[in-house]
Write a protein that holds these residues in place. Structure first.
Motif, PDB file in Angstrom:
ATOM      1  N   UNK A 134      -7.352 -13.596   6.973  1.00  0.00           N
ATOM      2  CA  UNK A 134      -8.250 -12.646   6.302  1.00  0.00           C
ATOM      3  C   UNK A 134      -8.317 -11.338   7.075  1.00  0.00           C
ATOM      4  N   UNK A 135      -8.533 -11.437   8.372  1.00  0.00           N
ATOM      5  CA  UNK A 135      -8.566 -10.227   9.202  1.00  0.00           C
ATOM      6  C   UNK A 135      -7.223  -9.502   9.171  1.00  0.00           C
ATOM      7  N   UNK A 136      -6.132 -10.261   9.347  1.00  0.00           N
ATOM      8  CA  UNK A 136      -4.803  -9.650   9.392  1.00  0.00           C
ATOM      9  C   UNK A 136      -4.412  -8.991   8.087  1.00  0.00           C
ATOM     10  N   UNK A 137      -4.750  -9.616   6.964  1.00  0.00           N
ATOM     11  CA  UNK A 137      -4.405  -9.030   5.659  1.00  0.00           C
ATOM     12  C   UNK A 137      -5.198  -7.751   5.404  1.00  0.00           C
ATOM     13  N   UNK A 138      -6.495  -7.783   5.691  1.00  0.00           N
ATOM     14  CA  UNK A 138      -7.310  -6.584   5.468  1.00  0.00           C
ATOM     15  C   UNK A 138      -6.854  -5.440   6.373  1.00  0.00           C
ATOM     16  N   UNK A 139      -6.498  -5.763   7.622  1.00  0.00           N
ATOM     17  CA  UNK A 139      -6.012  -4.716   8.532  1.00  0.00           C
ATOM     18  C   UNK A 139      -4.601  -4.263   8.163  1.00  0.00           C
ATOM     19  N   UNK A 140      -3.772  -5.173   7.656  1.00  0.00           N
ATOM     20  CA  UNK A 140      -2.440  -4.766   7.183  1.00  0.00           C
ATOM     21  C   UNK A 140      -2.579  -3.721   6.077  1.00  0.00           C
ATOM     22  N   UNK A 141      -3.542  -3.937   5.190  1.00  0.00           N
ATOM     23  CA  UNK A 141      -3.784  -2.994   4.096  1.00  0.00           C
ATOM     24  C   UNK A 141      -4.333  -1.679   4.617  1.00  0.00           C
ATOM     25  N   UNK A 154      -4.276  -0.375   7.635  1.00  0.00           N
ATOM     26  CA  UNK A 154      -3.426   0.322   8.614  1.00  0.00           C
ATOM     27  C   UNK A 154      -2.082   0.759   8.049  1.00  0.00           C
ATOM     28  N   UNK A 155      -1.783   0.375   6.806  1.00  0.00           N
ATOM     29  CA  UNK A 155      -0.479   0.695   6.224  1.00  0.00           C
ATOM     30  C   UNK A 155      -0.252   2.201   6.206  1.00  0.00           C
ATOM     31  N   UNK A 156       0.889   2.628   6.749  1.00  0.00           N
ATOM     32  CA  UNK A 156       1.228   4.048   6.758  1.00  0.00           C
ATOM     33  C   UNK A 156       0.515   4.850   7.813  1.00  0.00           C
ATOM     34  N   UNK A 157      -0.290   4.212   8.628  1.00  0.00           N
ATOM     35  CA  UNK A 157      -1.018   4.927   9.677  1.00  0.00           C
ATOM     36  C   UNK A 157      -0.419   4.626  11.046  1.00  0.00           C
ATOM     37  N   UNK A 158      -0.963   3.656  11.747  1.00  0.00           N
ATOM     38  CA  UNK A 158      -0.460   3.304  13.070  1.00  0.00           C
ATOM     39  C   UNK A 158       0.525   2.147  12.962  1.00  0.00           C
ATOM     40  N   UNK A 203      -0.393  -1.826  12.639  1.00  0.00           N
ATOM     41  CA  UNK A 203       0.078  -2.591  11.485  1.00  0.00           C
ATOM     42  C   UNK A 203       0.902  -3.794  11.942  1.00  0.00           C
ATOM     43  N   UNK A 204       1.754  -3.583  12.946  1.00  0.00           N
ATOM     44  CA  UNK A 204       2.564  -4.696  13.461  1.00  0.00           C
ATOM     45  C   UNK A 204       1.674  -5.778  14.062  1.00  0.00           C
ATOM     46  N   UNK A 205       0.610  -5.383  14.745  1.00  0.00           N
ATOM     47  CA  UNK A 205      -0.321  -6.346  15.329  1.00  0.00           C
ATOM     48  C   UNK A 205      -1.025  -7.149  14.237  1.00  0.00           C
ATOM     49  N   UNK A 206      -1.424  -6.468  13.155  1.00  0.00           N
ATOM     50  CA  UNK A 206      -2.092  -7.155  12.045  1.00  0.00           C
ATOM     51  C   UNK A 206      -1.151  -8.146  11.365  1.00  0.00           C
ATOM     52  N   UNK A 207       0.098  -7.749  11.215  1.00  0.00           N
ATOM     53  CA  UNK A 207       1.055  -8.650  10.560  1.00  0.00           C
ATOM     54  C   UNK A 207       1.391  -9.847  11.440  1.00  0.00           C
ATOM     55  N   UNK A 208       1.429  -9.645  12.754  1.00  0.00           N
ATOM     56  CA  UNK A 208       1.638 -10.785  13.650  1.00  0.00           C
ATOM     57  C   UNK A 208       0.460 -11.754  13.559  1.00  0.00           C
ATOM     58  N   UNK A 209      -0.763 -11.231  13.439  1.00  0.00           N
ATOM     59  CA  UNK A 209      -1.931 -12.107  13.255  1.00  0.00           C
ATOM     60  C   UNK A 209      -1.762 -12.966  12.002  1.00  0.00           C
ATOM     61  N   UNK A 210      -1.250 -12.365  10.932  1.00  0.00           N
ATOM     62  CA  UNK A 210      -0.999 -13.130   9.709  1.00  0.00           C
ATOM     63  C   UNK A 210       0.022 -14.230   9.953  1.00  0.00           C
TER      64      UNK A 210
END
Length: 416
Positions: free
Chosen positions: A240-247, A249-253, A257-264
């Motif tokens: 849940x955290x990783x998906x919301x942050x993936x969304x 952070x997309x196109x920003x940092x 974004x890579x950290x959020x996707x690794x959490x997923x």
């Protein structure tokens, strides 16, 4: 070489697969080829889109150097038997001692079947059908276990790389065959948030919601265990955290974004204990299996649409124990800061919102489709969908077992 690698067992009582993350993926791959598997003849199966649109395949090829014997770029989705047999012949002739995949679930399924086929001297589709696969009389056919190790570097959240099952499609009949043990899971899974960022955001979010569906239906099940619940709750927090942050952070940092996707990706690893322990899914999966082919809706989308409605159905028709299990999930979701922000922004109240409301809010925040109407499935299709869904075993393993068409129509009406 950096010493940032984390290496863990995916399951507490099974030595494989092991999971590596923290190091650059190519460094980890060649390290384990040299030190863990002591392999010298590597066969790489790489995603077509990843090879075409990024430099990741060439980076991995460079790292493998002279140990790389051949690269196969691309496999057809759903893993065609004809392609598998071609690669089996290739690997046999080239005396391969390690297979590496870089890409999605079709590649990891293909590699698992290829290693299994090589161990059993398979040459033809008739030979393949002699290996154990799901069916009334075929599950216990004699076979030697997979031998050649597989390293998977996944780019999606399918989770298939953790399984000891693998599907292949007969290229003539289009029938899907699900091979079973002694087929083995990969020996090593290398997770990389950087590579995961190459997957288009919408596909990533949809596949992540499929993982959330695994979590919620496991935690809703009266057949789950304390061990599985603990692991899956950990998964739910990561996803849940990783998906919301993936969304967000997309196109920003790129780093965030890579950290959020690794959490997923880590969330999927924690979730897979439900499969290893044999906890069955429920009605969201069961109806989704039929909504996919009937409505031409992918599995991630089916979860976004059906899971909130199934949770509401279970709350209405379930007993005290089911409501208590839903409360554990609700409390967990409210305890995730990114999710709480979404819930409060959307006017949800902690004491009043049910589990279906919370999941629907997450789906809405991710910008994904939330109703059958949005994916072109109208009321005129509900009868057919309900009748087909009744054949799926996950309707009976739902925490509130579903036995008739009227109950299914109630669920479909909630997400029309």
């Amino acid at each position: 070489m950096s010493s940032q690698e984390t290496l863990v067992q995916a399951f507490p009582d099974k030595p494989t697969p092991r999971v590596s993350y923290g190091n650059p993926f190519a460094d980890s791959c060649i390290k384990h080829i040299n030190e863990t598997f002591k392999a010298s003849r590597v066969y790489l199966i790489a995603s077509f889109s990843l090879t075409k649109n990024t430099s990741y395949t060439s980076s991995l090829q460079a790292a493998l150097g002279s140990k790389l014997v051949k690269t196969c770029v691309g496999m057809t989705p759903h893993t065609l038997m004809s392609e598998v047999l071609e690669i089996v012949d290739d690997c046999r002739n080239l005396e391969i001692d390690c297979i590496v995949t870089l890409g999605g679930g079709s590649l990891s399924d293909g590699a698992k079947i290829i290693s299994f086929a090589l161990a059993n001297n398979v040459h033809t589709k008739e030979d393949l059908y002699k290996l154990p696969h799901i069916g009334p009389t075929t599950l216990n056919l004699p076979a030697k276990p997979s031998r050649i190790p597989i390293i998977c570097i996944p780019t999606t959240l399918s989770g298939g790389e953790y399984s000891v099952y693998a599907g292949v499609t007969n290229h003539l009949t289009h029938e899907k065959i699900q091979f079973s043990p002694p087929l083995a899971s990969p020996s090593l899974i290398i997770l990389s948030g950087e590579i995961a960022c190459s997957t288009p955001l919408e596909i990533w979010l949809q596949s992540g919601m499929r993982g959330v569906d695994h979590c919620v239906e496991t935690l809703s099940s009266l057949k789950s265990t304390k061990e599985v619940d603990q692991s899956v709750l950990k998964s739910l927090k990561c996803l849940i955290s990783g998906l919301l942050l993936s969304k967000s952070n997309a196109g920003r940092s790129q780093e965030e974004e890579a950290s959020a996707r690794l959490d997923c990706q880590l969330g999927i690893m924690y979730a897979m204990l439900f499969l290893h322990r044999g906890v069955d899914c429920g009605a969201s999966h069961g109806i989704g299996h039929m909504l996919g082919p009937i409505g031409k809706v992918n599995h991630g989308q089916t979860s976004c649409i059906l899971l909130p409605a199934v949770c509401k159905f279970n709350a209405i028709h379930g007993g005290v124990e089911i409501l208590e299990r839903q409360k554990v999930i609700r409390d967990t979701l409210w305890g995730i800061p990114e999710a709480r922000f979404v819930f409060e922004k959307r006017g949800l109240i902690e004491e009043g919102a049910d589990l279906g409301d919370l999941i629907d809010a997450v789906v809405g925040e991710l910008g994904l489709k939330r109703t059958l109407h949005e994916v072109g499935v109208g009321p005129e299709m509900f009868e057919k969908l309900a009748e087909a869904s009744l054949r799926d075993p996950f309707l009976r393993t739902n925490c509130v077992p579903i036995h008739n068409k009227e109950e299914l129509l109630e669920v479909l009406g909630m997400c029309a």
